[in-house]
Motif scaffolding. Structure first.
Motif, PDB file in Angstrom:
ATOM      1  N   ALA A   1      -6.581  -4.891  -3.442  1.00 26.82           N
ATOM      2  CA  ALA A   1      -7.468  -3.548  -3.451  1.00 26.82           C
ATOM      3  C   ALA A   1      -8.619  -3.655  -2.790  1.00 26.82           C
ATOM      4  O   ALA A   1      -8.888  -2.692  -1.854  1.00 26.82           O
ATOM      5  CB  ALA A   1      -7.390  -3.106  -4.719  1.00 26.82           C
ATOM      6  N   ASP A   2      -9.465  -4.673  -2.763  1.00 27.47           N
ATOM      7  CA  ASP A   2     -10.600  -4.961  -2.338  1.00 27.47           C
ATOM      8  C   ASP A   2     -10.367  -5.075  -0.831  1.00 27.47           C
ATOM      9  O   ASP A   2     -11.191  -4.400   0.214  1.00 27.47           O
ATOM     10  CB  ASP A   2     -11.363  -6.161  -2.772  1.00 27.47           C
TER      11      ASP A   2
ATOM     12  N   PRO B   1      -5.844   8.746  -3.950  1.00 28.82           N
ATOM     13  CA  PRO B   1      -5.741   7.480  -3.612  1.00 28.82           C
ATOM     14  C   PRO B   1      -4.620   6.589  -3.140  1.00 28.82           C
ATOM     15  O   PRO B   1      -3.497   7.382  -3.098  1.00 28.82           O
ATOM     16  CB  PRO B   1      -5.805   6.709  -5.134  1.00 28.82           C
TER      17      PRO B   1
ATOM     18  N   VAL C   1      -6.943   3.033  -4.822  1.00 29.01           N
ATOM     19  CA  VAL C   1      -7.881   2.816  -3.903  1.00 29.01           C
ATOM     20  C   VAL C   1      -8.196   3.959  -3.275  1.00 29.01           C
ATOM     21  O   VAL C   1      -7.432   4.482  -2.481  1.00 29.01           O
ATOM     22  CB  VAL C   1      -7.486   1.580  -2.940  1.00 29.01           C
TER      23      VAL C   1
ATOM     24  N   ARG D   1      -8.254   8.081   4.795  1.00 29.05           N
ATOM     25  CA  ARG D   1      -7.537   7.723   3.695  1.00 29.05           C
ATOM     26  C   ARG D   1      -6.405   6.180   3.965  1.00 29.05           C
ATOM     27  O   ARG D   1      -6.492   5.406   3.392  1.00 29.05           O
ATOM     28  CB  ARG D   1      -6.856   8.594   3.301  1.00 29.05           C
TER      29      ARG D   1
ATOM     30  N   ARG E   1     -10.360   5.741  -0.218  1.00 26.44           N
ATOM     31  CA  ARG E   1     -10.899   5.429   1.108  1.00 26.44           C
ATOM     32  C   ARG E   1     -11.246   6.563   1.800  1.00 26.44           C
ATOM     33  O   ARG E   1     -10.867   7.744   1.397  1.00 26.44           O
ATOM     34  CB  ARG E   1      -9.720   4.633   1.961  1.00 26.44           C
TER      35      ARG E   1
ATOM     36  N   ARG F   1      -9.607  -1.582   0.701  1.00 27.38           N
ATOM     37  CA  ARG F   1     -10.877  -0.696   0.701  1.00 27.38           C
ATOM     38  C   ARG F   1     -11.874  -0.934   1.766  1.00 27.38           C
ATOM     39  O   ARG F   1     -12.163  -0.151   2.404  1.00 27.38           O
ATOM     40  CB  ARG F   1     -11.855  -1.090  -0.556  1.00 27.38           C
ATOM     41  N   ARG F   2     -11.456  -2.498   2.120  1.00 21.77           N
ATOM     42  CA  ARG F   2     -12.550  -2.872   3.404  1.00 21.77           C
ATOM     43  C   ARG F   2     -11.684  -2.897   4.881  1.00 21.77           C
ATOM     44  O   ARG F   2     -12.478  -2.903   5.728  1.00 21.77           O
ATOM     45  CB  ARG F   2     -12.868  -4.181   3.111  1.00 21.77           C
TER      46      ARG F   2
ATOM     47  N   VAL G   1       0.869  -1.098  -0.012  1.00 30.85           N
ATOM     48  CA  VAL G   1      -0.033   0.097  -0.159  1.00 30.85           C
ATOM     49  C   VAL G   1       0.898   1.256  -0.108  1.00 30.85           C
ATOM     50  O   VAL G   1       1.730   1.593   0.933  1.00 30.85           O
ATOM     51  CB  VAL G   1      -1.163  -0.131   1.100  1.00 30.85           C
TER      52      VAL G   1
ATOM     53  N   VAL H   1      -3.224  -0.619  -8.568  1.00 27.25           N
ATOM     54  CA  VAL H   1      -4.825  -0.372  -8.509  1.00 27.25           C
ATOM     55  C   VAL H   1      -4.900   0.753  -7.540  1.00 27.25           C
ATOM     56  O   VAL H   1      -4.601   0.828  -6.254  1.00 27.25           O
ATOM     57  CB  VAL H   1      -5.320  -1.460  -8.113  1.00 27.25           C
TER      58      VAL H   1
ATOM     59  N   TYR I   1      -2.021   3.326  -3.449  1.00 28.26           N
ATOM     60  CA  TYR I   1      -1.789   2.476  -4.811  1.00 28.26           C
ATOM     61  C   TYR I   1      -1.363   1.022  -4.318  1.00 28.26           C
ATOM     62  O   TYR I   1      -0.483   0.840  -3.587  1.00 28.26           O
ATOM     63  CB  TYR I   1      -0.636   3.075  -5.469  1.00 28.26           C
ATOM     64  N   VAL I   2      -2.259   0.211  -4.640  1.00 34.01           N
ATOM     65  CA  VAL I   2      -1.978  -1.049  -4.307  1.00 34.01           C
ATOM     66  C   VAL I   2      -1.601  -2.226  -5.240  1.00 34.01           C
ATOM     67  O   VAL I   2      -1.862  -2.134  -6.319  1.00 34.01           O
ATOM     68  CB  VAL I   2      -3.572  -1.659  -3.713  1.00 34.01           C
TER      69      VAL I   2
END
Length: 176
Positions: free
Chosen positions: A117-118, A103, A95, A128, A97, A121-122, A81, A93, A105-106
């Motif tokens: 990335a998911d 963003p 992301v 952020r 938040r 996000r979770r 990350v 990717v 960057y993942v």
């Protein structure tokens, strides 16, 4: 260390003191960051995932970054990350938040980037940066602490202060 991939339930924190590390060099972040990771993870078993501040790989061709080196060394999936874009990491990717417009960057090693990335996000936290335990404050050896929030100079950087402000970390505890 957390009980879940969202880092909502932090179980423990480990720190280690190591000799001075190499200076930062773009594209060779792993040379600076692998020794502290080795020291902190030494003796741990049953780890299922490692999340690092940085990139798993540095370009779409797979040039290894910190995360890929950590994945090879520790044999577990690693999610990178990064808070800023690395010019060749066009495959990262983005992301977003919380209410941030900037963003993260993942990238990932040992897990598909979309899944990583998911997961980011979770992750716990409203801001952020994903939530993390508040850093412990240790006075530097050889000089008295100026206040209860004093830390060794080797551990306190301008990036730490920016990250703390961005993540809404409070001195007496809060987000990781």
């Amino acid at each position: 260390m957390a009980a879940d991939a969202a880092f909502a339930h932090v179980l423990a924190e480990r720190t280690a003191m190591i000799p001075p590390v190499r200076p930062y060099r773009p594209g060779q972040f792993y040379l600076r960051e692998l020794p502290p990771l080795r020291a902190v993870l030494d003796g741990l078993s049953r780890l299922g995932l490692l999340v690092v501040d940085g990139y798993a790989d540095l370009d779409p061709g797979g040039r290894p970054g910190l995360g890929a080196h950590a994945h090879a060394e520790f044999g577990i999936p690693v999610i990178g990350v990064a808070k800023s874009r690395f010019r060749t990491a066009t495959h990262a990717v983005p992301v977003v938040r919380g209410s941030s417009v900037r963003p993260l960057y993942v990238t990932a090693a040992g897990i598909p980037s979309a899944d990583a990335a998911d997961l980011v996000r979770r992750m716990a936290g409203r801001y952020r940066l994903p939530r993390r335990p508040a850093p412990r404050r240790y006075p530097c050896a050889g000089r008295p602490a100026r206040n209860q929030h004093d830390r060794p100079s080797a551990r306190l950087t301008h990036a730490d202060a920016r990250n703390a402000a961005d993540a809404d970390i409070h001195p007496k505890g809060g987000d990781v």
